[in-house]
Design a protein around this motif. Structure first.
Motif, PDB file in Angstrom:
ATOM      1  N   VAL A  73       0.455  -1.109  -0.095  1.00 12.42           N
ATOM      2  CA  VAL A  73       0.151   0.691  -0.224  1.00 12.42           C
ATOM      3  C   VAL A  73       1.228   0.826  -0.182  1.00 12.42           C
ATOM      4  O   VAL A  73       2.076   1.434   0.207  1.00 12.42           O
ATOM      5  N   CYS A  74       0.234   2.093  -0.732  1.00 15.05           N
ATOM      6  CA  CYS A  74       1.351   3.205  -0.742  1.00 15.05           C
ATOM      7  C   CYS A  74       1.583   4.093   0.337  1.00 15.05           C
ATOM      8  O   CYS A  74       0.254   4.502   1.700  1.00 15.05           O
ATOM      9  N   PRO A  75       2.562   4.385   1.113  1.00 16.34           N
ATOM     10  CA  PRO A  75       2.583   4.788   2.428  1.00 16.34           C
ATOM     11  C   PRO A  75       1.432   6.435   1.935  1.00 16.34           C
ATOM     12  O   PRO A  75       2.047   6.562   3.644  1.00 16.34           O
ATOM     13  N   TRP A  76       1.932   7.571   1.381  1.00 19.58           N
ATOM     14  CA  TRP A  76       1.130   8.641   1.305  1.00 19.58           C
ATOM     15  C   TRP A  76       0.180   8.732   1.406  1.00 19.58           C
ATOM     16  O   TRP A  76      -0.439   9.518   2.135  1.00 19.58           O
ATOM     17  N   CYS A  77      -0.839   7.670   0.666  1.00 20.39           N
ATOM     18  CA  CYS A  77      -2.218   7.853   0.934  1.00 20.39           C
ATOM     19  C   CYS A  77      -3.017   7.165   1.236  1.00 20.39           C
ATOM     20  O   CYS A  77      -4.439   6.811   1.592  1.00 20.39           O
ATOM     21  N   SER A  78      -2.422   5.898   1.224  1.00 19.63           N
ATOM     22  CA  SER A  78      -3.061   4.265   1.791  1.00 19.63           C
ATOM     23  C   SER A  78      -3.755   4.159   1.089  1.00 19.63           C
ATOM     24  O   SER A  78      -5.298   3.361   1.547  1.00 19.63           O
ATOM     25  N   HIS A  79      -4.161   4.523  -0.288  1.00 18.41           N
ATOM     26  CA  HIS A  79      -5.376   4.435  -1.346  1.00 18.41           C
ATOM     27  C   HIS A  79      -4.756   3.052  -1.936  1.00 18.41           C
ATOM     28  O   HIS A  79      -5.957   2.043  -2.351  1.00 18.41           O
ATOM     29  N   HIS A  80      -3.968   4.071  -2.714  1.00 21.49           N
ATOM     30  CA  HIS A  80      -3.449   3.697  -4.426  1.00 21.49           C
ATOM     31  C   HIS A  80      -2.093   1.704  -3.490  1.00 21.49           C
ATOM     32  O   HIS A  80      -1.147   1.471  -2.645  1.00 21.49           O
ATOM     33  N   VAL A  81      -2.867   0.464  -4.535  1.00 19.75           N
ATOM     34  CA  VAL A  81      -2.040  -1.097  -3.677  1.00 19.75           C
ATOM     35  C   VAL A  81      -1.009  -0.699  -5.411  1.00 19.75           C
ATOM     36  O   VAL A  81      -1.276  -0.870  -6.586  1.00 19.75           O
ATOM     37  N   SER A  89       7.934   0.962  -5.421  1.00 21.71           N
ATOM     38  CA  SER A  89       9.797   1.326  -5.487  1.00 21.71           C
ATOM     39  C   SER A  89       9.558   1.979  -6.014  1.00 21.71           C
ATOM     40  O   SER A  89       9.826   3.686  -6.806  1.00 21.71           O
ATOM     41  N   ALA A  90       9.532   1.582  -7.449  1.00 21.91           N
ATOM     42  CA  ALA A  90       9.866   1.956  -9.052  1.00 21.91           C
ATOM     43  C   ALA A  90       8.092   3.200  -9.125  1.00 21.91           C
ATOM     44  O   ALA A  90       8.738   4.831  -9.657  1.00 21.91           O
ATOM     45  N   ALA A  91       7.524   3.425  -8.449  1.00 20.09           N
ATOM     46  CA  ALA A  91       6.291   3.949  -8.196  1.00 20.09           C
ATOM     47  C   ALA A  91       6.573   5.281  -7.355  1.00 20.09           C
ATOM     48  O   ALA A  91       5.880   6.266  -8.006  1.00 20.09           O
ATOM     49  N   LEU A  92       6.441   5.354  -6.450  1.00 18.44           N
ATOM     50  CA  LEU A  92       6.832   6.166  -5.413  1.00 18.44           C
ATOM     51  C   LEU A  92       8.309   7.327  -5.887  1.00 18.44           C
ATOM     52  O   LEU A  92       8.328   8.620  -5.781  1.00 18.44           O
ATOM     53  N   SER A  93       9.291   6.982  -7.179  1.00 21.43           N
ATOM     54  CA  SER A  93      10.039   7.308  -7.587  1.00 21.43           C
ATOM     55  C   SER A  93       9.812   8.504  -9.178  1.00 21.43           C
ATOM     56  O   SER A  93      10.051   8.786  -9.604  1.00 21.43           O
ATOM     57  N   SER A  94       8.152   7.932  -9.740  1.00 28.89           N
ATOM     58  CA  SER A  94       8.360   7.508 -10.976  1.00 28.89           C
ATOM     59  C   SER A  94       6.760   8.188 -11.281  1.00 28.89           C
ATOM     60  O   SER A  94       5.967   9.270 -10.642  1.00 28.89           O
ATOM     61  N   SER A  95       5.711   7.029 -11.206  1.00 30.03           N
ATOM     62  CA  SER A  95       4.263   7.484 -11.992  1.00 30.03           C
ATOM     63  C   SER A  95       3.552   7.965 -10.516  1.00 30.03           C
ATOM     64  O   SER A  95       2.628   8.695 -10.941  1.00 30.03           O
ATOM     65  N   HIS A  96       4.129   7.397  -9.405  1.00 33.09           N
ATOM     66  CA  HIS A  96       3.268   7.873  -7.889  1.00 33.09           C
ATOM     67  C   HIS A  96       3.809   8.377  -7.381  1.00 33.09           C
ATOM     68  O   HIS A  96       4.170   8.303  -6.278  1.00 33.09           O
ATOM     69  N   SER A  97       4.308   9.723  -7.677  1.00 30.75           N
ATOM     70  CA  SER A  97       5.305  10.318  -7.018  1.00 30.75           C
ATOM     71  C   SER A  97       4.431  11.647  -5.765  1.00 30.75           C
ATOM     72  O   SER A  97       3.210  11.282  -5.918  1.00 30.75           O
ATOM     73  N   PRO A  98       5.196  12.149  -5.519  1.00 27.46           N
ATOM     74  CA  PRO A  98       4.784  12.829  -3.962  1.00 27.46           C
ATOM     75  C   PRO A  98       3.879  14.036  -4.739  1.00 27.46           C
ATOM     76  O   PRO A  98       2.098  13.921  -4.427  1.00 27.46           O
ATOM     77  N   TRP A  99       3.480  14.120  -5.490  1.00 30.89           N
ATOM     78  CA  TRP A  99       3.006  15.157  -6.014  1.00 30.89           C
ATOM     79  C   TRP A  99       1.256  14.276  -6.597  1.00 30.89           C
ATOM     80  O   TRP A  99       0.464  14.947  -7.172  1.00 30.89           O
TER      81      TRP A  99
END
Length: 402
Positions: A73-81, A89-99
């Motif tokens: 689960v995404c640690p920022w929003c707890s919604h996206h899995v 790991s790949a998503a957090l640095s690219s397609s699922h950035s903090p913004w």
């Protein structure tokens, strides 16, 4: 520009724009392109009470996790899995950035004005977040996106402009764009309208598995930098295969295989929708969704069949996710205008249906499928395969016409 080890070249063709042309002779079943997407986004409603049943990065079904990998689960929003730690790991640095995460979270809030909008507007919002995020994390891929065909004036200007203005204002209000976009002056209603036009003309649906009980739908959309150059033909010489739920790291890649042999110099074309569609439906879809009228050999023949269209029922236009959906469920489909038994008979002799042979050999007649058949890739010794694979239901059958 040359592609795929010179298998395909980009060529300007009068009246058709940029096209992909065979740089050498191709055999039926030969793979002429493998293309990875530069942009992926969900086709499902943004505002839902529960997380989507797919990995938010690779869109594999979460019920089929990779070996020794549990959904994360995404640690920022707890919604996206995500299907595992690698995708997370790949998503957090690219397609699922903090913004991107923050923007999607705020757009998804039930109090957001987006909650009152139809599904297609929610999907457009997901696309714009993904596109603007791409500009930040991969400026080179964003420039590729901007270079693809599609401008707001290709469609109904009022509709495109209204959607862009609404979504641009909404994103600006709920989540300020990253400083990089503001510094580069890359966040505006005009750019949003241009991006929506690129999406409309170039997005491919990543489809749900085939079932005989219902029509297929898209779980995600993808934009491919090379496959976007393929033009349409109502009797294509190549077709698309994808295998989204495979364990491969490249599960969202598009694979283009030849349906039959073609000589060097021939344009390679796909069909933008099921080949069983009738003439008027095809022309309406192409005009509304892609902004052009088809003048392929098949359309020239069928345009002369004045009595063929009189009994054809009115049909709803296709959305972009219907590029592989099939509307027929019986061997003779009244809406498609194609009677398979009649096609078989006419293919045996002289007839005013010169493309009947295509439907007999290259169209799947499994219930509710009507996909396109292509031979499996040639064998190791170069000899052609006599096994045909359907690009919709995946069935394998011996080619009785080879």
């Amino acid at each position: 520009m040359e592609m795929t080890k010179e298998l395909l070249t980009v060529t300007e063709i009068e009246g058709r724009g940029r096209a992909l042309v065979a740089a050498q002779p191709f055999r039926g079943g030969e793979i002429v392109l493998r293309d990875s997407p530069i942009l992926l986004y969900s086709a499902l409603p943004l505002i839902t009470p529960s997380p989507h049943p797919y990995c938010h990065r690779c869109f594999k079904t979460l019920q089929k996790p990779q070996p020794q990998a549990q959904p994360q689960v995404c640690p920022w929003c707890s919604h996206h899995v995500f299907c595992g730690p690698n995708c997370l790991s790949a998503a957090l640095s690219s397609s699922h950035s903090p913004w991107a995460c923050q923007a999607l979270r705020r757009l998804r809030d039930p109090s957001s004005p987006l909650s009152a909008q139809p599904l297609d507007r929610q999907v457009q919002a997901s696309f714009l977040v993904a596109a603007y995020n791409l500009a930040v994390v991969s400026p080179s891929n964003f420039q590729i996106l901007l270079s693809l065909q599609g401008q707001p004036h290709d469609f109904a200007v009022a509709d495109t402009t209204a959607a862009a203005q609404f979504l641009h204002s909404l994103i600006s209000t709920l989540c300020a764009p990253p400083p990089f976009l503001l510094e580069k002056q890359m966040f505006s209603a005009e750019l949003s309208a241009a991006l929506l036009a690129k999406d409309k003309l170039n997005a491919f649906g990543l489809m749900e598995p085939f079932t005989e009980l219902s029509q297929r739908s898209s779980r995600a959309y993808a934009i491919y930098p090379k496959a976007s150059f393929f033009n349409h033909d109502c009797l294509p010489n190549a077709c698309r295969f994808d295998y989204i739920d495979t364990d491969s790291e490249h599960n969202t890649d598009m694979v283009i295989r030849m349906i039959h042999d073609v000589p060097a110099g021939r344009e390679i074309c796909l069909s933008y929708f099921p080949v069983n569609q009738g003439y008027s439906n095809r022309q309406r879809t192409l005009a509304e969704d892609y902004g052009f009228a088809c003048q392929c050999d098949r359309c020239k023949v069928e345009a002369s069949w004045s009595d063929n269209e009189e009994g054809e029922e009115e049909a709803e236009g296709m959305d972009e996710d219907q590029d592989q959906e099939m509307e027929a469920s019986s061997e003779s489909d009244p809406e498609s205008g194609i009677d398979i038994e009649e096609a078989k008979a006419e293919a045996q002799g002289e007839a005013n249906f010169p493309h009947a042979y295509f439907f007999v050999r290259f169209m799947c007649n499994r219930t509710n499928c009507w996909g396109t058949l292509a031979p499996l890739p040639p064998k190791d010794d170069g000899s052609p395969s006599n096994v045909m694979e359907c690009n919709v239901c995946g069935s394998l059958n011996k080619d009785e016409h080879s």
